[in-house]
Motif scaffolding. Structure first.
Motif, short mmCIF file in Angstrom:
data_model
loop_
_atom_site.label_atom_id
_atom_site.label_comp_id
_atom_site.label_asym_id
_atom_site.label_seq_id
_atom_site.Cartn_x
_atom_site.Cartn_y
_atom_site.Cartn_z
N GLN A 72 0.84 -1.20 0.00
CA GLN A 72 0.00 0.00 0.00
C GLN A 72 0.88 1.25 0.00
O GLN A 72 0.55 2.25 -0.64
CB GLN A 72 -0.96 0.03 1.19
N GLY A 73 1.99 1.19 0.70
CA GLY A 73 2.92 2.31 0.70
C GLY A 73 3.51 2.56 -0.68
O GLY A 73 3.82 3.70 -1.04
N ARG A 74 3.65 1.48 -1.47
CA ARG A 74 4.16 1.59 -2.84
C ARG A 74 3.05 1.90 -3.84
O ARG A 74 3.30 1.98 -5.04
CB ARG A 74 4.87 0.30 -3.26
N LYS A 75 1.81 1.98 -3.37
CA LYS A 75 0.64 2.22 -4.24
C LYS A 75 0.44 1.07 -5.20
O LYS A 75 0.02 1.25 -6.35
CB LYS A 75 0.80 3.53 -5.03
N GLU A 76 0.69 -0.16 -4.73
CA GLU A 76 0.59 -1.33 -5.59
C GLU A 76 -0.39 -2.37 -5.05
O GLU A 76 -0.43 -3.49 -5.55
CB GLU A 76 1.97 -1.98 -5.76
N GLN A 77 -1.17 -2.02 -4.08
CA GLN A 77 -2.09 -2.97 -3.46
C GLN A 77 -3.39 -3.02 -4.27
O GLN A 77 -4.11 -2.04 -4.35
CB GLN A 77 -2.37 -2.56 -2.02
N LEU A 78 -3.68 -4.17 -4.86
CA LEU A 78 -4.89 -4.33 -5.65
C LEU A 78 -5.91 -5.18 -4.90
O LEU A 78 -6.85 -4.68 -4.33
CB LEU A 78 -4.57 -4.92 -7.02
N LEU A 79 -5.71 -6.48 -4.89
CA LEU A 79 -6.60 -7.37 -4.16
C LEU A 79 -6.32 -7.25 -2.66
O LEU A 79 -5.28 -6.74 -2.25
CB LEU A 79 -6.39 -8.81 -4.63
N PHE A 80 -7.26 -7.72 -1.86
CA PHE A 80 -7.08 -7.67 -0.41
C PHE A 80 -5.81 -8.42 0.00
O PHE A 80 -5.58 -9.56 -0.41
CB PHE A 80 -8.27 -8.31 0.31
N THR A 81 -4.97 -7.77 0.83
CA THR A 81 -3.79 -8.42 1.40
C THR A 81 -3.78 -8.09 2.89
O THR A 81 -4.73 -7.52 3.42
CB THR A 81 -2.50 -7.89 0.75
N ASP A 82 -2.68 -8.45 3.57
CA ASP A 82 -2.62 -8.14 4.99
C ASP A 82 -2.17 -6.69 5.20
O ASP A 82 -1.75 -6.01 4.28
CB ASP A 82 -1.69 -9.11 5.73
N GLN A 83 -2.31 -6.24 6.44
CA GLN A 83 -1.99 -4.85 6.77
C GLN A 83 -0.50 -4.67 7.09
O GLN A 83 0.12 -5.54 7.69
CB GLN A 83 -2.77 -4.42 8.02
N ASP A 84 0.04 -3.55 6.69
CA ASP A 84 1.36 -3.08 7.12
C ASP A 84 1.22 -1.58 7.34
O ASP A 84 0.98 -0.83 6.39
CB ASP A 84 2.43 -3.37 6.06
N ASN A 85 1.38 -1.12 8.58
CA ASN A 85 1.22 0.30 8.86
C ASN A 85 1.98 0.72 10.10
O ASN A 85 2.49 -0.13 10.85
CB ASN A 85 -0.27 0.66 8.99
N ALA A 86 2.08 2.01 10.32
CA ALA A 86 2.82 2.54 11.46
C ALA A 86 2.31 3.95 11.77
O ALA A 86 1.63 4.57 10.95
CB ALA A 86 4.31 2.58 11.16
N ILE A 87 2.66 4.44 12.96
CA ILE A 87 2.29 5.81 13.37
C ILE A 87 3.55 6.57 13.77
O ILE A 87 4.42 6.05 14.47
CB ILE A 87 1.30 5.79 14.55
N ILE A 88 3.64 7.80 13.28
CA ILE A 88 4.63 8.75 13.79
C ILE A 88 3.86 9.84 14.53
O ILE A 88 2.92 10.41 13.97
CB ILE A 88 5.43 9.43 12.66
N PHE A 89 4.23 10.11 15.77
CA PHE A 89 3.59 11.24 16.44
C PHE A 89 4.65 12.27 16.81
O PHE A 89 5.85 11.97 16.93
CB PHE A 89 2.76 10.82 17.66
N GLU A 90 4.22 13.48 16.98
CA GLU A 90 5.10 14.61 17.24
C GLU A 90 5.86 14.40 18.55
O GLU A 90 5.34 13.79 19.50
CB GLU A 90 4.25 15.88 17.34
N ASP A 91 7.09 14.90 18.60
CA ASP A 91 7.88 14.79 19.83
C ASP A 91 7.19 15.49 21.00
O ASP A 91 6.63 16.59 20.83
CB ASP A 91 9.27 15.39 19.63
#
Length: 639
Positions: free
Chosen positions: A373-392
């Motif tokens: 999804q980060g590469r903009k290549e996710q078509l069919l349903f796959t598993d999740q890969d994600n993360a959060i950055i929050f401000e210092d």
């Protein structure tokens, strides 16, 4: 045993579109007039500017490369036509000189199909016409030149706002309700009431449509007293009816309705009023079809208030993918459409989750999509890969702040799971405390991976170095990117590790040119197209992008296209890699749709010879790019 040339031609072309849409007896007539052309490697079939021929072409054996001549007079690959592919369609669609150049990629046999004979037989075949116009539009323009980017569908297909939905075959009612010419209006109205329909088709003794009566006719002509209820239907019906064939597209149906100011279109066997009625296309049917397009889906996503509404919208997108694949829409176009939809789903899921939290986010943050999804290549349903950055934040409130975002992430990942995106088995998700951090912590994390590379760092790099912001403060990801590139300037060792990692999946073929199959587990004897073919290209594009300090380009095929601009000496290789990645992605997606899975594992026995040949052809750039990495990063004796 068959021995005539026409029969051998017929036996081949009948397996491929558009010829598989033609009746056998008609197809044989075309086959009798096909010419056979033999080409050596490097032979030119036609070139840009040539006057159009009276034929279009199909590759029988070998491969024909279609090139566009750019502004600086260099040839750039548009497509490679393998066995069963048609090309050179310009004379069939538009009587203009050729815009592309066709050169044999290897020894090849090409069938030349005479246009006049073909058109005479197929002029009323909507499926044939739809396929040819789509195939023509796909290869009309050069996807690598900025001035023509995005114009692929402008001249012959609807604009991108409506995307390709207008060109889909319309879904019409297959069991139309009818009444005979001898019926009274009362009898017709009773039938309409019984079936709860807004119109009825009046047919003759041969079931040919003679007229149509709608609710409006009964309201305006009967209820007002103009005609008595016992009047024959022939007195108030609209006649003659407007007809079309069963292959009508949504766009054609809509145009017919606008042109004739009608709300119903009769579908007949041959498209005329003198053949059997087989269906009715209504204005409502058109609206439903138009509702299943990216613009409408995105609106539904933005309006969604619950997870189940997001799931319904995302499932519509699965139908879109299938339709696009069936109609040979370029995979790059599908990538872009689905990237917008997937990001919109995630964005909305985060927004809904925030409303469920006891308070608003304490500081700025960004939800990052990783991996495909980060590469903009996710078509069919796959598993999740994600993360959060929050401000210092200050040390005293750090734990409290992180706890808030972890709770938020649990809501989001749960929602995404319900929508159809499985939980990551390796727990590479923002709900994992390891992947929910402040900006400073994320900078330190990437610095550690880059300056002290090891096996774990390489494993994580394949996921975390492909990130894109999906919700929140984009400036946080920009600051992280700047930090990453500053750190990359301090080392060359990391690139060696990344380069070596890109070689972990060697050639998909054995020494004897056989497919490398899985040896153990449930996937034994299956071919893993993801790890054996796609990942080597993805990994190679990533390390070369980082080496060249390319920012803001995430998708694999676009990375190779950008590299082709920056490194003219390797232009042909990079363009071949881009093409191979798109072809393999399309193949994987088609397999996923066919078997209702991710398409990752393929049973080769289900593929015909032509399909296996196309797969093999995509493997050549994989070998070449890996050889290039070995030389570039001096990996022959590394590690």
């Amino acid at each position: 045993m068959k021995n005539s040339i026409a029969e051998r031609v017929n036996d081949f072309i009948k397996n491929y579109p558009p010829f598989n849409f033609i009746k056998p007896e008609s197809l044989l007539e075309i086959s009798k007039q096909v010419s056979i052309i033999y080409l050596d490697k490097g032979d030119t079939l036609f070139k840009k500017g040539d006057h159009y021929n009276e034929h279009f072409y199909m590759t029988r054996n070998g491969a024909i490369t279609l090139y566009h001549t750019s502004i600086n007079n260099t040839l750039e690959i548009i497509n490679i036509s393998d066995g069963g592919d048609v090309f050179g369609l310009r004379p069939l669609i538009a009587k203009e000189n050729y815009k592309l150049t066709a050169i044999a990629n290897e020894e090849s046999i090409v069938y030349a199909i005479p246009i006049d004979a073909f058109q005479l037989i197929t002029q009323k075949n909507a499926r044939v016409q739809k396929f040819l116009i789509t195939a023509f539009a796909t290869n009309t323009y050069d996807p690598y030149t900025a001035e023509e980017a995005g114009k692929i569908f402008v001249d012959y297909l609807p604009n991108n706002n409506q995307d390709m939905v207008n060109f889909q075959t319309a879904n019409y009612s297959k069991n139309p309700i009818t009444c005979p010419l001898t019926s009274t209006v009362k009898e017709a109205a009773i039938i309409m009431s019984k079936h709860r329909i807004g119109c009825i088709i009046v047919v003759n003794e041969n079931n040919h449509p003679s007229g149509i009566i709608t609710n409006s006719d009964i309201k305006n002509k009967i209820a007002t007293g103009r005609y008595p209820i016992e009047t024959l239907v022939t007195k108030i019906m609209s006649s003659p009816v407007i007809t079309s064939s069963k292959g009508i597209t949504v766009a054609e149906g809509q145009l017919q309705m606008i042109k004739h100011n009608i709300g119903h279109l009769c579908i007949t066997k041959d498209g005329t009023i003198n053949s059997k009625l087989i269906g009715v296309l209504t204005h409502h049917d058109v609206l439903v079809s138009l509702g299943n397009n990216p613009s409408v889906i995105l609106k539904e996503i933005k309006r969604a208030k619950r997870t189940r509404e997001l799931r319904a919208a995302r499932l519509k997108a699965e139908t879109l993918i299938k339709s696009y694949i069936e109609q040979s829409i370029p995979i790059s176009h599908i990538f872009k459409i689905m990237a917008q939809i997937n990001d919109a789903v995630t964005h909305r899921a985060v927004k809904i989750a925030i409303k469920k939290m006891p308070s608003k986010p304490p500081v700025a943050f960004v939800w990052m999509s990783l991996g495909s999804q980060g590469r903009k290549e996710q078509l069919l349903f796959t598993d999740q890969d994600n993360a959060i950055i929050f401000e210092d934040v200050k040390e005293g409130i750090y734990d409290e702040t992180k706890a808030y975002f972890l709770d938020l992430a649990k809501l989001v990942t749960k929602s995404l799971n319900k929508i159809g995106f499985e939980y990551c088995e390796a727990d590479m998700m923002a709900s994992n405390a390891e992947w929910c951090k402040s900006l400073t912590e994320w900078k330190s994390q990437f610095n550690e991976w880059i300056l002290n590379p090891d096996e774990k760092a390489m494993l994580l790099s394949s996921i975390f170095f492909d990130f894109s912001p999906t919700y929140g403060d984009d400036s946080l990801t920009l600051k992280l990117s700047e930090s990453i590139y500053d750190t990359l300037d301090k080392t060359q060792l990391f690139f060696k590790f990344l380069g070596r990692d890109a070689l972990k999946n060697p050639s998909p073929l054995t020494f004897f040119k056989q497919f490398v199959l899985e040896k153990n587990g449930d996937q034994k004897d299956l071919f893993n197209i993801k790890s054996r073919a796609l990942m080597p290209l993805i990994d190679a594009a990533r390390v070369l992008t980082l080496t060249n300090r390319i920012k803001g380009v995430n998708s694999t095929y676009e990375r190779f296209e950008k590299l082709a601009e920056l490194e003219p000496n390797n232009k042909e290789l990079y363009e071949s890699c881009s093409y191979a990645f798109k072809a393999l992605s399309k193949f994987k997606t088609k397999q996923g749709i066919l078997h209702n899975n991710t398409g990752k594992f393929i049973e080769l026995s289900t593929l015909n010879k032509e399909e296996q040949l196309k797969l093999r052809r995509c493997f050549k750039p994989i070998n070449e790019i890996q050889e290039s990495l070995i030389l570039r990063f001096d990996l022959k004796n590394f590690g």
